[in-house]
Design a protein around this motif. Structure first.
Motif, PDB file in Angstrom:
ATOM      1  N   ASP A   1     -20.657  45.779 -23.267  1.00 15.69           N
ATOM      2  CA  ASP A   1     -21.630  46.777 -23.316  1.00 15.69           C
ATOM      3  C   ASP A   1     -22.106  46.866 -24.708  1.00 15.69           C
ATOM      4  N   SER A   2     -21.740  45.907 -25.504  1.00 10.71           N
ATOM      5  CA  SER A   2     -22.233  46.097 -26.916  1.00 10.71           C
ATOM      6  C   SER A   2     -23.606  45.914 -27.037  1.00 10.71           C
ATOM      7  N   LEU A   3     -24.220  46.054 -27.875  1.00 11.73           N
ATOM      8  CA  LEU A   3     -25.950  46.181 -28.034  1.00 11.73           C
ATOM      9  C   LEU A   3     -26.063  44.682 -28.073  1.00 11.73           C
ATOM     10  N   PHE A   4     -25.294  43.925 -29.000  1.00 18.17           N
ATOM     11  CA  PHE A   4     -25.587  42.457 -29.383  1.00 18.17           C
ATOM     12  C   PHE A   4     -25.444  41.743 -27.962  1.00 18.17           C
ATOM     13  N   VAL A   5     -24.509  42.090 -27.374  1.00 17.98           N
ATOM     14  CA  VAL A   5     -24.432  41.022 -25.982  1.00 17.98           C
ATOM     15  C   VAL A   5     -25.332  41.649 -24.996  1.00 17.98           C
ATOM     16  N   THR A   6     -25.586  42.909 -24.881  1.00 17.44           N
ATOM     17  CA  THR A   6     -26.563  43.044 -23.909  1.00 17.44           C
ATOM     18  C   THR A   6     -27.962  42.540 -24.344  1.00 17.44           C
TER      19      THR A   6
ATOM     20  N   LEU B   1     -34.207  36.616 -32.974  1.00 13.91           N
ATOM     21  CA  LEU B   1     -33.488  37.769 -33.064  1.00 13.91           C
ATOM     22  C   LEU B   1     -34.396  39.044 -33.180  1.00 13.91           C
ATOM     23  N   PHE B   2     -35.674  38.777 -33.480  1.00 12.63           N
ATOM     24  CA  PHE B   2     -36.740  39.832 -33.300  1.00 12.63           C
ATOM     25  C   PHE B   2     -36.588  40.387 -31.907  1.00 12.63           C
ATOM     26  N   ASP B   3     -36.735  39.497 -31.116  1.00 13.08           N
ATOM     27  CA  ASP B   3     -36.762  39.637 -29.626  1.00 13.08           C
ATOM     28  C   ASP B   3     -35.750  40.436 -28.908  1.00 13.08           C
ATOM     29  N   MET B   4     -34.566  39.834 -29.748  1.00 15.24           N
ATOM     30  CA  MET B   4     -33.344  40.626 -29.147  1.00 15.24           C
ATOM     31  C   MET B   4     -33.332  42.073 -29.494  1.00 15.24           C
ATOM     32  N   TYR B   5     -33.828  42.355 -30.710  1.00 12.31           N
ATOM     33  CA  TYR B   5     -33.550  43.980 -31.025  1.00 12.31           C
ATOM     34  C   TYR B   5     -34.893  44.561 -30.809  1.00 12.31           C
TER      35      TYR B   5
ATOM     36  N   ASN C   1     -30.206  50.257 -35.202  1.00 14.05           N
ATOM     37  CA  ASN C   1     -29.433  49.337 -33.904  1.00 14.05           C
ATOM     38  C   ASN C   1     -28.731  48.217 -34.276  1.00 14.05           C
ATOM     39  N   MET C   2     -29.799  47.642 -35.023  1.00 12.77           N
ATOM     40  CA  MET C   2     -29.498  46.055 -35.231  1.00 12.77           C
ATOM     41  C   MET C   2     -28.530  46.173 -36.259  1.00 12.77           C
TER      42      MET C   2
END
Ligand code: FAD
Ligand code: HEM
Ligand code: HEM
Lengths: 1523, 247
Positions: free
Chosen positions: A801-806, A844-848, A863-864
């Motif tokens: 459930d970590s943000l990065f993974v999600t 990366l931008f999209d990710m965060y 958060n990033m």
């Protein structure tokens, strides 16, 4: 008192001659009248060309017995002769070491009873060893005619015969007139077995005590002894009556004086004339220069003519001359009517004599004719002589002939010449009265050569009709004359003042008849005046022939000493072999029990949690009323399963761990079809729920009932969700085959990942090719395979459930199916790998951009950053995060007022300075590097920029920038290093292999020799000493100690066992030194460390132990063989070898095998030693140390027992004086002092100040530093916890630096102790309790203390080997940053950390971080090499790697480790790296390299250093330590 | 201070008792006064004390005239006044050797033979001869050699243990206490060994004209006994004190 003078006739014959005090004493050499007849002139028994003694005896000395003596010699004369002989001669002791001169019985050759065992006689030590001193026998009796057969031939012996009352000899209680039984146990010969308890020797108490050690030999001899015994007491009584005021001593002296005088008179003037047929010349005077010693001609031959006189038996008579018939009960066992048979009464009848009296025997002996004095000897002697246990019936004549050869008697003719008799020239001259056939036999036997005729054989056959021509008579007379004339205390010697004339007269008139009359109850008139001749006897002589006897002689019953022992032998061997097996079994039981207990403890712990969990679960259930909960086991693989709680809730099946963590979630919203498989045999407890794309839910229930319940629930659930379920039933085995478990799934995933990478990176993976071929059918599955978020997280080693993974998942999951397809995943990777910087930034931008607003606002930015930090395991406060976000925003040129970043802003920020970095970032892959490696090897040491360019797969941006090795955005990045123009080559590579096997082996060998030269040096010395000891002992026993004779008895056994014992001693002593930890710790700081690899102490310890084990096995085998030999060799042989434990009592019986093994200290301790060793070794096995370390540790302390036992083992000194303790002394002292230091240190309780549970099961302990605890960085200590047993110490490396106030350790939980420790402190911390105290022992080990002496040092740590550097690094920082550090030369330190995955040592990153944060951080440049990456595609690592490269600047540290340090993937290339250092630090001439880790690594570093040192540029000094 | 002094004294006493025990010559002894023959070739008897002191590795035989100066017949007519005061030592440490008196015989046998050649006074020879006999159960030489050897070994082991105990008493008192007790155990074991290893059933008794030399335990023996007791008590007290009152 004149009598006192008589006392000076000492029992032992000493001081008779004034000038030669030893003349005539026991132990003196015999003399030889003629020359010696040894076949080599020195010591070799005459044998060549002579007939077999037994054959001679059979052919010549047997014949019709029962021929009475024509001269009327009485039997009394014969046995009196034996008595006199025993007085003067004792040559029956054996030579030591025993030399066999066994006689072969030729006619028995076929049977196994063909040997008459015989040993050579004792000889004067030193004689017979060289040409000028031929071997000469020893006479153990006094040569004097001094009644030593009555009184014994030593002072103490005689005192044991005395009663100390009225001068008497001791009488048996209740049997006046008889000597006592041998309760004092004076050393009498006792050769017979106990008929009641064969083959035990007879109890010595059954013998009568006489002065004559062989006095019990036959009842007739005993009778004569008893007469003399009584005569002494008779005289003593008379004297006592006459002199009531005399002391016992006075009476004894006088009685003895008279006894001896009468004895001398009778022997010389009554007995001697009778035997030699002529009267000896009258006494003239004492001749001081006359040597009394017994001659061999006399003792070995002439005196033995008496053999021919001895009858088969003696008729016992009543006073009326009639034979006692029938014989009394007591005699019957050994008799035949009417006579007492000799052969059956040897050493017997003591009791009978006491009960029945000697009178009948005396009368019988005096009135019976002796056998005719010819060559014929009765069977009782010639065939049925008593013998040793090996052969209970011997042939006296054969033995006598052999004895003559042993003594080197000259031939008959030669001896005749020396005694002035003419030699014979023809056999017929020997004895005209002999029948022709006997002469013929004789002639035949001696090849018709009269010069070969042996003394005894010829002497026995001589014609005795003319006494003056009889050689034997001459020899006897000559001997007696010398004995008389040389005796200062002879009764007739008036000068000695013993007797006055009238007394002399009285003595001369005392005849044997008087003595018999005085000592027996029979009337004097019953005996003729000369009892040595039957003439005048009142009773007519009765001839005794062997056919008269109702009983024949008992036959020969030789025993095999080892008979019946083979079973025992096997038993003992099995017992000894059992030791290791039993201890192994016990060890396994303990290990197993421990594993079991551990598992149980774990289970209980989990159950508790489950219970807690399930209660809360129940509440949840009530909330979701349609859900069902049941527990089961999820089968994860072949033999892996976990306990889970299954919850059916809403559209999803959820699996929770018993701790309540969500393990899996399968939601049915996307699909409407599933399968349910059930097992239909065995326990019917398995179901498999198959859903598309995921691996199956394989559940096992406790029983089929539970399953029924569960299936009901599942079906309801499916129905509820509108899922179409196909239900199958199949066999359990088929089901297992069919089910896709987690394990199967993981194998699949791995292939999936590989293929993804292969595609993304265009790698032609050889492994992949292989597996493709193998699992072709699986490729389809791979294409179908889809990744869940959970799996993605797991592959990355992150929380799902970590943000990065999600975010990453959502980004990649373009079709929002909730799964990543192969394509989606590959796209992601390709983008990351090969995409343009802009593309990457956009990703990366999209990710965060969580809300897809097209902008990243501050919250998202935070958060990033947080997500990066979380990934790196780093922690920053919210303020710092905000600060970081602000920095980014500021860099983007956005003021405080604007709140979000657009894609352009974001890209700008990222790419502003680091475009190249983004472009060049690739992955280091094995496939790629290979092609370049060859080139690199050629050019490594002048790594040209070109090559470097090509090689920079994982290189960071500074390569390109050409500025710094570690890029930092921080202000301090432009320090002096920034200006230096050198470049550091820090690439990773994968090591390559030599082409051929030979080259590989050669390289390996060469490297080992170079690396282990100190080891080799020590080994050579150590094993050199071992071999020297072995060889010394072996040669000693093979050649040097022949005179001891043990070699001959044991063959090879003794060489092997003694040599190995020496080696064992050496090894077992040295093993202590390897464990003198403080000593080692001290020594390794000294110059000695250049010679001795102290760090290998434990390895050495083990090696010594194993070699010692081999030696022990040899030792035991050797002695097992020796003991066999010791059991089959007769006692006399053993008595020679082991005087400490054996005495030759004549019985021949060796000790039994069990006696040797279990009743000697040596044997018993040997067996116990084996037991101890078995335990020690078995418990020291790797397995045992792994699974029951405690048991190992406890049993290992049996080494004290081992040493004590070993000392005891040798203490008896059976073979040699014990030496083990000499070996042991020094090491023990050192070891004890060492231990004492340890104890003194470790008994101080140390307060723990802080305990912190770190991730990955690492416990950080901080505790007080004891006073005067000095240590260097890199050293280790041993700690014990007061709460976990004060005796269990474990070693840990100190991670604190010497300057710090407290000590700290980082302890990783791997086993029970470390886990318990962690639990202990965790609970203590949780409950705010007091932290338990510690015991501390140390420090030990080497500190890398030299690093600061170099301007530039390189520290290389790998794996666990990195722990010392934790401390060292801190130390470095401290030293350089404080004032005292200002003058140390150290300018730059490179720390290279090689690790499989960084996860294992997370805590170290903390330390490095700390280090970087301090001022001195600049000094150290850290490179981390993650080796796992090269062989395993760890997505997380990959992601981290990418992120690392992208975002290092943003967060001002590595996203990966949270450090400023650079992370590389692959193995370091030391040579290139060190070479670049040379270039970078041109001014530095010497660099220090310190490495620590597995040998592979240190070897690599060593190689690199050596290669570079050849180039004559800067010098690299390498120090290493292997963990 | 007093306490320290006491400790030092006690420990020294224990050490001394061990050393004196190991080296001491008086484990068993016997002495009588008797009339006895003195030398060969003469008629005269003397009055003397005959004594015997047995150590672990040797026996000391003494002959002391009472009075010391006595007139001894030299031959029938010549008399001398001689000083009669002899002390001869015979060692058995530690070889048993082969029977007899040759080069491979035990040490005491060889020394006895030497003494015979030297012609030491007869009573001394008689006593020494008892230790050279070795057969059946007349094995005093063997008994004393074996007992002495093991007692010696064990007692020597007590020395390092005692040393360790001393070092430990500066370090960890409890262990020191244990070590002192171990020391005493070694001492007791050596005593037990000494008094039990005997061949034969009869005690050594050597008859003389006016009496018999019976051996009894001597000062060395009792010293070791007392040393052992002290050591045990001392160790026990220390250990107990350390457990019950940690400071
Ligand atoms: C010189 C040295 C330095 C070390 N430094 C550290 C460190 O800094 N941090 C760290 O986490 N670990 C360190 N270790 C390892 C640590 O000693 C063991 O992991 C620990 O003793 C395991 O004990 P256990 O009972 O929990 O595990 P067990 O399950 O009993 O054993 C696990 C393994 O540790 C070994 N082991 C167990 N007890 C001992 C012991 N008393 N002595 C030696 N080996 C033992 C066993 O052979 C087994 O292979 C070091 C070891 C050595 C030899
Ligand atoms: C019989 C022969 C052996 C003897 C006499 C012996 C003796 C010792 C001694 C005296 C110690 C030190 C104990 C201490 O410090 O208190 C020790 C430790 C050790 N022994 Fe042995 N040993 C023997 C055999 C072995 C074997 C066969 C092995 C394993 C292969 C082994 C492995 C070890 C190890 C690993 C240690 C160190 C434990 C530690 O440091 O904590 N030993 N041994
Ligand atoms: C049943 C097994 C064993 C038997 C029968 C046996 C037998 C012997 C014998 C007869 C001796 C000669 C003793 C002497 O001279 O007095 C000896 C010496 C020795 N043995 Fe063993 N042994 C056994 C087991 C062992 C073991 C397991 C060890 C290993 C520790 C060992 C180590 C030694 C040593 C070191 C010596 C020399 C002692 C010294 O000189 O002080 N033996 N053994």
């Amino acid at each position: 008192f004149n009598d006192i003078l008589n006392r000076n006739r000492r029992m032992d014959g000493w001081y008779n001659n004034l000038d030669h005090p030893q003349w005539g004493s026991p132990g003196e050499r015999m003399i030889r009248r003629s020359t010696n007849g040894y076949s080599n002139g020195i010591n070799k028994p005459i044998e060549d060309g002579l007939p077999n003694p037994h054959t001679l005896s059979r052919l010549l000395m047997r014949g019709e017995s029962g021929i009475p003596s024509v001269t009327g010699k009485s039997v009394f004369l014969a046995f009196f002769g034996q008595h006199v002989g025993d007085d003067m001669i004792d040559s029956r002791r054996n030579a030591c070491p025993s030399e066999y001169i066994n006689i072969e019985i030729e006619e028995n050759k076929e049977s196994n009873n063909h040997i008459l065992p015989m040993y050579r006689s004792k000889f004067i030590t030193g004689s017979g060893s060289s040409v000028n001193s031929p071997r000469m026998l020893v006479n153990e009796a006094t040569s004097w005619l001094d009644g030593s057969v009555i009184y014994g031939n030593s002072h103490s012996w005689s005192e044991h015969l005395r009663s100390f009352e009225r001068g008497r000899l001791k009488e048996e209680d209740g049997h006046p007139g008889y000597p006592s039984f041998n309760r004092n146990e004076i050393p009498l010969y006792n050769p017979t077995i106990d008929l009641k308890r064969p083959p035990k020797t007879r109890n010595p108490e059954e013998l009568l005590s006489f002065g004559n050690p062989r006095g019990n030999e036959n009842p007739f001899l005993m009778t004569i002894e008893i007469i003399w015994f009584r005569w002494h007491n008779h005289l003593a009584e008379k004297i006592a009556v006459q002199n009531p005021d005399w002391s016992d001593q006075q009476i004894f002296d006088k009685a003895r004086k008279w006894t001896i005088a009468t004895y001398q008179n009778i022997a010389f003037y009554e007995w001697l004339p009778e035997i030699i047929g002529t009267s000896p010349p009258p006494y003239r005077e004492y001749n001081k220069f006359m040597l009394p010693s017994v001659s061999v001609e006399f003792s070995i031959a002439a005196m033995r003519l008496g053999h021919s006189l001895v009858p088969s038996g003696v008729v016992l008579r009543q006073p009326d001359c009639s034979p006692i018939d029938p014989l009394p009960e007591d005699y019957l066992a050994s008799a035949g009517e009417p006579a007492l048979r000799l052969c059956n009464t040897y050493w017997q009848l003591q009791d009978a004599l006491l009960d029945l009296g000697i009178e009948g025997i005396v009368l019988g002996m005096t009135s019976q004719n002796a056998e005719e004095e010819d060559a014929v000897v009765v069977d009782d002697l010639a065939g049925f002589l008593y013998g040793p246990l090996k052969r209970t019936r011997m042939d006296l004549e054969a033995m006598t002939i052999q004895r003559g050869r042993d003594a080197g008697l000259q031939r008959y003719n030669e001896v005749r010449k020396t005694y002035d008799l003419p030699p014979i020239t023809d056999f017929s001259q020997l004895n005209p009265s002999l029948p022709n056939e006997v002469i013929a036999r004789l002639r035949n036997a001696y090849n018709n050569d009269t010069n070969k005729l042996e003394l005894y054989v010829a002497g026995m056959m001589e014609d005795r009709s003319n006494a003056s021509n009889v050689l034997f008579y001459k020899i006897i007379l000559e001997q007696f004359q010398r004995t008389r004339d040389g005796d200062r205390l002879w009764f007739e010697n008036a000068q000695n003042g013993l007797f006055n004339a009238s007394e002399l007269q009285e003595i001369r008139q005392t005849t044997m008849r008087d003595i018999i009359a005085a000592t027996t109850t029979f009337n004097r008139s019953l005996f003729q005046p000369n009892v040595f001749n039957t003439a005048g006897s009142r009773c007519a002589s009765i001839t005794v022939r062997k056919d008269m006897f109702s009983k024949s002689c008992t036959p020969n019953t030789g025993i095999d000493f080892f008979y019946g022992y083979w079973g025992k032998y096997a038993g003992i061997v099995v017992l000894l072999l059992l030791f290791p097996f039993v201890s192994y079994f016990v060890m396994c039981m303990i290990a197993w029990k421990r594993q079991y207990d551990l598992a149980k403890a774990k289970k209980i712990a989990t159950q508790k949690v489950t219970r807690r969990k399930s209660s809360s679960q129940n509440e949840a259930e009530i909330e979701s009323e349609d859900g069902a909960v049941f527990s089961a086991f999820e089968v994860e693989g072949q033999d892996k399963s976990r306990r889970v709680v299954v919850m059916l809730e809403g559209t999803c099946i959820k699996l929770f761990s018993s701790a309540g963590r969500e393990l899996r979630k399968i939601c049915f919203s996307h699909f409407k079809k599933s399968f349910l498989f059930m097992s239909r045999n065995k326990r019917k407890d398995l179901i498999v729920i198959r859903v598309p794309k995921e691996y199956d839910v394989v559940l096992r229930f406790n029983d089929s009932l539970e399953r029924v319940e569960a299936i009901k629930n599942v079906q309801e659930f499916m129905q509820h969700n509108g899922v179409n379920v196909d239900v199958f039933e199949m066999d359990e085995s088929a089901l297992k085959e069919e089910a896709v478990t987690k394990e199967a799934r993981q194998a699949l995933l791995e292939t999936f990942l590989r293929q993804t990478f292969a595609e993304a990176l265009n790698i032609d993976d050889a492994v992949e090719q292989n597996s493709k071929a193998k699992y072709r059918h699986k490729t389809m599955e791979v294409a179908d395979c889809e990744l869940t978020q959970m799996e993605l997280a797991e592959t990355m080693g992150m929380k799902p459930d970590s943000l990065f993974v999600t975010q990453m998942f959502q980004l990649a999951d373009t079709d929002h199916s909730g799964y990543l397809s192969f394509r989606e995943f590959a796209d992601l990777i390709i983008l990351l790998m090969n995409g343009s910087p802009e593309q990457k930034a956009k990703m990366l931008f999209d990710m965060y951009d969580v809300d897809h607003s097209g902008e990243i606002n501050r919250e998202e930015g935070r958060n990033m950053i947080k997500s990066f930090l979380e990934m790196a395991g780093a922690n920053l406060g919210p303020d710092e995060v905000s600060a970081a976000v602000s920095t980014i925003f500021k860099e983007a040129g956005i003021g405080e007022n604007k709140d979000s970043l657009t894609l352009e802003d974001f890209t700008y920020v990222l790419l502003k300075d680091h475009r190249e970095a983004f472009e060049s970032s690739e992955l280091s892959m094995p496939g790629i590097t290979k092609s370049l490696k060859k080139k690199m090897n050629h050019q490594a040491h002048h790594a040209s920029p070109m090559i470097r360019r090509q090689d920079t797969y994982g290189t960071s941006s500074e390569e390109v920038n050409g500025t710094e090795i570690r890029q930092r955005v921080t202000s301090n990045s432009d320090t002096k290093e920034g200006k230096s123009n050198g470049k550091v080559f820090s690439d990773a590579t994968v090591s390559h292999e030599e082409k051929t096997w030979f080259a590989r082996t050669w390289k390996y060998l060469k490297r080992n020799v170079e690396n282990y030269r100190r080891h080799i040096f020590c080994m050579v010395i150590f094993y050199g000493i071992t071999i020297a000891l072995l060889v010394e002992r072996a040669t000693l026993h093979a050649y040097g100690a022949q005179h001891i004779g043990i070699r001959r008895v044991t063959e090879w056994g003794i060489i092997i066992s003694r040599a190995s014992a020496a080696a064992i001693s050496f090894h077992f002593r040295s093993i202590l030194l390897t464990m003198s930890r403080n000593l080692i710790a001290t020594c390794r700081e000294t110059l000695l460390k250049n010679l001795i690899p102290f760090d290998s102490a434990v390895a050495f310890h083990k090696q010594i132990a194993y070699v010692a084990l081999v030696e022990t096995i040899f030792h035991v085998l050797g002695h097992a063989s020796n003991f066999y030999h010791f059991c089959v060799h007769p006692l006399p042989v053993l008595a020679c070898l082991f005087p400490k434990i054996f005495v030759d009592d004549g019985s021949d019986l060796p000790k039994s095998l069990t006696w040797w093994f279990f009743e000697t200290i040596t044997g018993l301790t040997g067996v116990l030693l084996l037991l101890t060793i078995s335990i020690i070794y078995v418990f020291a096995m790797q397995y045992s140390r792994r699974f029951c370390f405690r048991a190992f540790w406890i049993t290992h302390h049996l080494y004290t027992v081992l040493y004590i036992l070993t000392i005891l083992h040798g203490s008896l000194g059976i073979v040699q004086a014990p030496v083990f303790h000499f070996y042991l002394v020094v090491p023990v002292v050192i070891f004890l002092i060492d231990k004492m230091i340890t104890i003194s240190r470790s008994k101080v309780q140390i307060t723990v100040i802080k305990a912190e549970a770190l991730p990955s099961g690492v416990l950080n302990l901080v505790f007080k530093r004891p006073v005067a605890f000095d240590y260097q960085s890199g050293q280790w200590v041993r700690i014990a916890s007061l709460s976990l047993g004060t005796n269990e110490y474990h070693p840990f490396t100190l991670t604190s630096a010497p300057h710090e106030r407290y000590l700290s350790l980082h302890i990783r939980s791997v086993g029970p102790w470390t886990s318990n420790l962690r639990n202990l402190y965790q609970t203590a911390v949780e409950h705010q309790g007091k932290l338990p105290n510690l015991y501390l022992d140390g420090p030990f080990g080497e500190g890398h203390q030299d690093w600061y002496k170099y301007e530039v040092s390189v520290l290389v740590g790998a794996g666990i080997g990195v722990t010392p550097f934790a401390s060292i690094l801190k130390d470095i920082v401290n030293r350089t940053s404080t004032k005292k550090g200002s003058h140390i030369p150290c300018k730059k330190i490179y720390f290279i950390w090689v690790t499989r995955t960084q996860r294992h040592f997370e805590w170290l990153t903390d330390i490095i971080r700390e280090l970087e944060e301090t001022a001195g951080g600049d000094l150290v440049s850290t490179h981390i090499y993650i080796t796992q990456f090269a062989n395993k595609y760890d997505l997380r690592t990959t992601m981290l790697y990418i992120c690392e490269r992208y975002f290092q600047k943003v967060a001002n540290k590595s996203m990966f480790t949270g450090l400023k340090a650079i992370t590389h993937f692959g193995r370091p290339q030391f040579e290139a790296f060190l070479d670049s250092l040379q270039t970078k630090h041109k001014e530095v001439r010497t660099l220090g390299v310190f490495s620590c880790g597995p040998p592979g690594l240190t070897n690599g570093v060593e190689d690199a250093c050596r290669n570079l040192n050849k180039l004559n540029k800067a010098r690299f000094n390498h120090f290493y330590e292997n963990f | 201070r007093l306490y320290m002094l006491l400790r030092v004294v006690i420990s020294l006493f224990i050490g001394a008792s061990i050393f004196l025990g190991v080296l001491g010559q008086d484990w068993e002894s016997a002495e009588i006064e008797t009339k006895t023959a003195y030398k060969a070739f003469t008629k005269t008897e003397i009055h003397a004390k005959v004594g015997m002191k047995i150590g672990l590795g040797s026996v000391n035989v003494t002959l002391k005239g009472t009075p010391i100066y006595q007139t001894v017949g030299h031959s029938d007519s010549v008399n001398f006044t001689e000083r009669i005061d002899y002390n001869e030592r015979f060692h058995w440490a530690w070889r048993q050797g082969r029977i007899g008196f040759g080069p491979y015989a035990g040490r005491i046998n060889q020394e006895f033979r030497q003494a015979q050649y030297r012609g030491v006074p007869l009573p001394i020879q008689w006593v020494a001869e008892y230790f050279t006999l070795d057969g059946e159960l007349i094995r005093w030489g063997r008994s004393y050699r074996t007992a002495g050897w093991f007692a010696n070994q064990v007692l020597w082991t007590a020395v390092p243990v005692w040393l360790i105990a001393n070092i430990l008493s500066c370090v960890v008192l409890f262990y020191a206490g244990c070590m002192f007790m171990v020391t005493s155990v070694f001492m007791f074991v050596s005593l037990i060994i000494w008094s039990t290893i005997k061949w034969g059933t009869q005690p050594l008794s050597i008859p003389f004209e006016d009496g018999v030399l019976y051996t009894h335990y001597g000062s060395s023996f009792w010293l070791v006994v007392s040393g052992g007791i002290v050591s045990f008590l001392y160790g026990a007290i220390i250990a107990m004190m350390d457990t019950f009152t940690p400071q």
